[in-house]
Design a protein around this motif. Structure first.
Motif, PDB file in Angstrom:
ATOM      1  N   MET A  38       3.503  -9.148   6.574  1.00 44.40           N
ATOM      2  CA  MET A  38       3.191  -7.723   6.478  1.00 44.40           C
ATOM      3  C   MET A  38       2.216  -7.375   7.594  1.00 44.40           C
ATOM      4  SD  MET A  38       3.617  -4.839   4.707  1.00 44.40           S
ATOM      5  CE  MET A  38       3.862  -5.082   2.953  1.00 44.40           C
ATOM      6  N   SER A  39       2.715  -6.705   8.593  1.00 39.71           N
ATOM      7  CA  SER A  39       1.878  -6.190   9.684  1.00 39.71           C
ATOM      8  C   SER A  39       1.757  -4.682   9.506  1.00 39.71           C
ATOM      9  CB  SER A  39       2.525  -6.495  11.037  1.00 39.71           C
ATOM     10  OG  SER A  39       3.741  -5.773  11.156  1.00 39.71           O
ATOM     11  N   PRO A  40       0.853  -4.039  10.223  1.00 37.78           N
ATOM     12  CA  PRO A  40       0.810  -2.576  10.156  1.00 37.78           C
ATOM     13  C   PRO A  40       2.161  -1.945  10.485  1.00 37.78           C
ATOM     14  CG  PRO A  40      -1.164  -3.400  11.204  1.00 37.78           C
ATOM     15  CD  PRO A  40      -0.263  -4.582  11.029  1.00 37.78           C
ATOM     16  N   GLU A  41       2.818  -2.483  11.497  1.00 36.17           N
ATOM     17  CA  GLU A  41       4.111  -1.924  11.900  1.00 36.17           C
ATOM     18  C   GLU A  41       5.172  -2.131  10.819  1.00 36.17           C
ATOM     19  OE1 GLU A  41       1.534  -2.616  15.325  1.00 36.17           O
ATOM     20  OE2 GLU A  41       2.215  -3.971  13.733  1.00 36.17           O
ATOM     21  N   ARG A  42       5.171  -3.314  10.200  1.00 29.31           N
ATOM     22  CA  ARG A  42       6.152  -3.594   9.150  1.00 29.31           C
ATOM     23  C   ARG A  42       5.891  -2.733   7.919  1.00 29.31           C
ATOM     24  NH1 ARG A  42      11.067  -4.268   7.221  1.00 29.31           N
ATOM     25  NH2 ARG A  42      11.216  -5.760   5.489  1.00 29.31           N
ATOM     26  N   SER A  43       4.638  -2.507   7.579  1.00 28.95           N
ATOM     27  CA  SER A  43       4.332  -1.648   6.441  1.00 28.95           C
ATOM     28  C   SER A  43       4.880  -0.241   6.652  1.00 28.95           C
ATOM     29  CB  SER A  43       2.812  -1.584   6.222  1.00 28.95           C
ATOM     30  OG  SER A  43       2.494  -0.674   5.190  1.00 28.95           O
ATOM     31  N   ILE A  44       4.664   0.312   7.830  1.00 26.31           N
ATOM     32  CA  ILE A  44       5.191   1.647   8.124  1.00 26.31           C
ATOM     33  C   ILE A  44       6.716   1.633   8.160  1.00 26.31           C
ATOM     34  CG2 ILE A  44       5.299   3.460   9.882  1.00 26.31           C
ATOM     35  CD1 ILE A  44       2.681   3.411   8.300  1.00 26.31           C
ATOM     36  N   GLU A  45       7.298   0.562   8.686  1.00 27.27           N
ATOM     37  CA  GLU A  45       8.766   0.463   8.695  1.00 27.27           C
ATOM     38  C   GLU A  45       9.322   0.479   7.275  1.00 27.27           C
ATOM     39  OE1 GLU A  45      12.311  -2.485  10.377  1.00 27.27           O
ATOM     40  OE2 GLU A  45      10.310  -3.303   9.985  1.00 27.27           O
ATOM     41  N   GLY A  54       4.927   5.322  -5.221  1.00 28.42           N
ATOM     42  CA  GLY A  54       5.758   4.127  -5.205  1.00 28.42           C
ATOM     43  C   GLY A  54       5.017   2.996  -4.509  1.00 28.42           C
ATOM     44  N   ASN A  55       5.346   1.758  -4.874  1.00 23.93           N
ATOM     45  CA  ASN A  55       4.593   0.622  -4.364  1.00 23.93           C
ATOM     46  C   ASN A  55       5.403  -0.184  -3.360  1.00 23.93           C
ATOM     47  OD1 ASN A  55       3.730  -2.454  -4.700  1.00 23.93           O
ATOM     48  ND2 ASN A  55       1.962  -1.120  -4.974  1.00 23.93           N
ATOM     49  N   THR A  56       4.910  -0.220  -2.135  1.00 23.45           N
ATOM     50  CA  THR A  56       5.617  -0.878  -1.033  1.00 23.45           C
ATOM     51  C   THR A  56       5.802  -2.367  -1.281  1.00 23.45           C
ATOM     52  OG1 THR A  56       4.942   0.753   0.620  1.00 23.45           O
ATOM     53  CG2 THR A  56       5.364  -1.486   1.410  1.00 23.45           C
ATOM     54  N   TYR A  57       4.762  -3.037  -1.752  1.00 23.78           N
ATOM     55  CA  TYR A  57       4.840  -4.482  -1.970  1.00 23.78           C
ATOM     56  C   TYR A  57       5.943  -4.828  -2.968  1.00 23.78           C
ATOM     57  CZ  TYR A  57       3.452  -9.100  -3.781  1.00 23.78           C
ATOM     58  OH  TYR A  57       3.450 -10.404  -4.200  1.00 23.78           O
ATOM     59  N   ARG A 103      -2.087 -16.571   0.846  1.00 29.63           N
ATOM     60  CA  ARG A 103      -2.238 -15.549   1.879  1.00 29.63           C
ATOM     61  C   ARG A 103      -2.908 -16.119   3.120  1.00 29.63           C
ATOM     62  NH1 ARG A 103      -4.297 -13.574  -2.655  1.00 29.63           N
ATOM     63  NH2 ARG A 103      -6.428 -13.880  -1.878  1.00 29.63           N
ATOM     64  N   LYS A 104      -2.494 -15.601   4.268  1.00 32.66           N
ATOM     65  CA  LYS A 104      -3.180 -15.901   5.521  1.00 32.66           C
ATOM     66  C   LYS A 104      -3.295 -14.601   6.291  1.00 32.66           C
ATOM     67  CE  LYS A 104      -3.022 -18.579   9.796  1.00 32.66           C
ATOM     68  NZ  LYS A 104      -2.227 -19.524  10.633  1.00 32.66           N
ATOM     69  N   LEU A 105      -4.533 -14.191   6.576  1.00 28.75           N
ATOM     70  CA  LEU A 105      -4.774 -12.911   7.222  1.00 28.75           C
ATOM     71  C   LEU A 105      -5.351 -13.133   8.605  1.00 28.75           C
ATOM     72  CD1 LEU A 105      -6.273  -9.777   5.607  1.00 28.75           C
ATOM     73  CD2 LEU A 105      -7.349 -10.659   7.671  1.00 28.75           C
ATOM     74  N   ASP A 106      -4.799 -12.400   9.594  1.00 31.93           N
ATOM     75  CA  ASP A 106      -5.352 -12.433  10.945  1.00 31.93           C
ATOM     76  C   ASP A 106      -5.153 -11.061  11.572  1.00 31.93           C
ATOM     77  OD1 ASP A 106      -2.647 -12.316  11.690  1.00 31.93           O
ATOM     78  OD2 ASP A 106      -2.526 -14.475  12.084  1.00 31.93           O
ATOM     79  N   GLU A 107      -5.442 -10.951  12.855  1.00 33.40           N
ATOM     80  CA  GLU A 107      -5.346  -9.665  13.533  1.00 33.40           C
ATOM     81  C   GLU A 107      -3.942  -9.080  13.457  1.00 33.40           C
ATOM     82  OE1 GLU A 107      -7.099  -6.470  15.292  1.00 33.40           O
ATOM     83  OE2 GLU A 107      -8.168  -8.334  14.873  1.00 33.40           O
ATOM     84  N   PHE A 120      -3.016  -3.806  -0.871  1.00 36.01           N
ATOM     85  CA  PHE A 120      -3.804  -4.190  -2.039  1.00 36.01           C
ATOM     86  C   PHE A 120      -3.090  -5.251  -2.856  1.00 36.01           C
ATOM     87  CE2 PHE A 120      -4.989  -3.737  -6.520  1.00 36.01           C
ATOM     88  CZ  PHE A 120      -6.361  -3.873  -6.444  1.00 36.01           C
ATOM     89  N   GLN A 121      -1.774  -5.084  -3.046  1.00 34.13           N
ATOM     90  CA  GLN A 121      -1.028  -6.059  -3.840  1.00 34.13           C
ATOM     91  C   GLN A 121      -0.904  -7.393  -3.116  1.00 34.13           C
ATOM     92  OE1 GLN A 121      -0.121  -2.809  -3.563  1.00 34.13           O
ATOM     93  NE2 GLN A 121      -0.705  -2.296  -5.661  1.00 34.13           N
ATOM     94  N   VAL A 122      -0.782  -7.348  -1.788  1.00 38.12           N
ATOM     95  CA  VAL A 122      -0.766  -8.601  -1.037  1.00 38.12           C
ATOM     96  C   VAL A 122      -2.057  -9.375  -1.281  1.00 38.12           C
ATOM     97  CG1 VAL A 122      -0.854  -9.598   1.276  1.00 38.12           C
ATOM     98  CG2 VAL A 122       0.845  -7.845   0.751  1.00 38.12           C
TER      99      VAL A 122
END
Length: 377
Positions: free
Chosen positions: A126-133, A60-63, A106-110, A97-99
Motif C-alpha cells: 500500500m503506497s500513497p499512489e496505490r491507495s488513491i488508485e 467505505g473501507n479501502t483496506y 507490517r513493514k513501513l518505509d518511505e 488505519f486498518q493496515v
C-alpha cells in the motif's frame, strides 16, 4: 445538481458551523454523521433504510474492499455505488488505519507499507499512489490521503516522524489524484497529542490547497479531553471555506463537543457495533438491553421516535432477542441507533441555524443525564 465539489457555509453559531457539501451524486448537510459501510454494507441494515434515516453519505473501507472482493472486481461491476446499491456520495478512507491495526507482519518505509492480509496471509503493498488508485477503482466521491496513524501514547519523536511522513505522502496522494471534477481528496492532520506538531501538520496541509481536511489519530483510545484540546489547536489553522472531518469519532457527546469546535463531518462504527452487542442509544441516554431489569419492561426505547425500532418494540422483547442471540435483535438496535444519530445531527443543524447551539447542547446533555445509563461521555 453541481458538476463540481463545493462547500458552503449556511450559518454559524460561535465556532459551530452549518454547511452543505454539493457533489454530482448529492448534497451532504453538515454537520454530518456518515454511517460506516466497512465492506460495502452498513452492518445489519438495508441501504434503503440508511437513506430513509437521513444519511446523505456513507463511508467505505479501502483496506477491507481491496482484500475482498478486490477493488478491480468492484470496478468491473460498475463501482461501489452500484455494487452496494447506494446512489449517494461515498467517502472512502485510505486503508492506512486498518493496515496499522489489523494487518500482519507490517513493514513501513518511505515508499509505503507492505503487509500480509489478516484474512489469508497474502502479501500486499500500500503506497500513497496505490491507495488513491484503489479509491479511484471504487469510484468514491471523497478520497483520503494515505497516512501513518500512531497509537497513543507515543513518544514525541515517533509522533513527529509519522506526521512528517504523512505530509510527504499527502503530496504524493495529491499528485496521484490529479484533477477529478466533482470529486475531492482530503488531507489528514496528524501530530498525536503534541499541539505544535498538530499546528505544523495543519499549516502544511493548508498550503497544499486541498478540497477538505480531516483530523486523524484521535480515535485511538486517548481521553476525550485530549481529543478536544487537539481540536482547539487544530481547527483554527484550517481554512474556514473547506470542510473539516474528525475521523472515527464518536459518541453523541464527542460529536456535540467537536461541533462546538468547528468540525463538520464524523464517522464511527459505534452505533452499528453497539447495536449488535445489545446497546441502544436514545435521547434519554444509553440502554443496555442485556440487563435483566428490562425483561418485564413493556415500554419502547422511545415512544416519541419516528423510528419503528425505537417506538414499536418493547424493551422486554428487545431484551429477549439480545439474550437469545437472535439476529433481529442486532438489526432492530442498529436501526434504532442509526436513527438516533441522524436525529442528533438534525437537531444540531437546526440549533446552529437558530443560533441556539449552546442551549441545545445543554438541553441534550441534561436529557442524557436523566436517562437509563448516564452519561454518553
Amino acid at each position: 445538481m453541481t458538476e463540481n465539489f463545493e462547500f458552503k457555509l449556511i450559518a454559524t453559531d460561535g465556532k459551530a458551523r452549518r454547511g452543505e457539501i454539493t457533489m454530482p451524486r448529492g448534497t451532504v448537510r453538515t454537520p454530518a454523521f456518515m454511517p460506516v459501510g466497512t465492506a460495502g454494507t452498513v452492518k445489519a441494515m438495508y441501504m434503503d433504510q440508511v437513506a430513509e434515516l437521513g444519511a446523505d453519505i456513507i463511508l467505505g473501507n479501502t483496506y477491507h474492499l481491496m482484500l475482498r472482493p478486490s477493488a478491480e472486481r468492484i470496478a468491473k461491476l460498475g463501482g461501489l455505488h452500484d455494487f452496494a446499491r447506494w446512489p449517494g456520495p461515498i467517502l472512502t478512507d485510505s486503508g492506512g488505519f486498518q493496515v496499522m491495526s489489523l494487518a500482519q507482519l507490517r513493514k513501513l518505509d518511505e515508499k509505503g507499507v507492505t503487509f500480509r492480509s489478516h484474512i489469508d496471509g497474502r502479501a500486499h503493498e500500500m503506497s500513497p499512489e496505490r491507495s488513491i488508485e484503489i479509491q479511484g477503482l471504487l469510484d468514491s466521491d471523497i478520497q483520503m490521503q494515505l497516512d501513518e496513524c500512531v497509537a497513543l501514547p507515543a513518544t514525541p519523536k515517533d509522533i513527529q516522524r509519522a506526521m512528517e511522513l504523512s505530509l510527504r505522502w499527502a503530496e504524493r496522494c495529491k499528485t496521484a489524484f490529479g484533477t477529478q471534477p466533482g470529486k475531492a481528496m482530503f488531507g489528514i492532520v496528524q501530530g498525536g497529542d503534541v499541539p505544535d506538531l498538530r499546528i505544523r501538520s495543519a499549516q502544511a496541509l493548508k498550503a497544499m490547497d486541498l478540497k477538505g481536511y480531516a483530523v486523524g489519530g484521535l480515535a485511538v483510545g486517548e481521553p476525550q479531553e485530549v481529543m478536544l484540546d487537539m481540536l482547539d489547536v487544530t481547527c483554527p489553522e484550517l481554512p474556514e471555506e473547506k470542510p473539516r472531518y474528525l475521523m472515527g469519532v464518536g459518541t453523541p457527546d464527542d460529536i456535540l463537543k467537536s461541533v462546538a469546535r468547528g468540525i463538520d463531518m464524523f464517522d464511527c462504527v459505534m452505533p452499528t457495533r453497539a447495536g449488535r452487542h445489545g446497546l441502544a442509544f436514545t435521547r434519554r441516554g444509553k440502554v443496555n438491553l442485556r440487563n435483566a431489569r428490562h425483561a418485564d419492561d413493556p415500554r419502547p426505547l422511545d415512544e416519541e421516535s419516528s423510528c419503528p425500532a425505537a417506538r414499536d418494540y418493547s424493551r422486554a422483547y428487545l431484551h429477549h432477542l439480545v439474550k437469545s442471540g437472535e439476529a433481529l435483535g442486532g438489526m432492530l438496535l442498529t436501526w434504532n441507533n442509526l436513527a438516533y444519530y441522524q436525529q442528533h445531527m438534525q437537531g444540531i443543524r437546526n440549533a446552529i441555524e437558530a443560533k441556539r447551539f449552546d442551549a441545545f447542547s445543554a438541553e441534550t446533555q441534561a436529557a442524557w443525564a436523566e436517562g437509563d445509563i448516564k452519561p454518553y461521555a
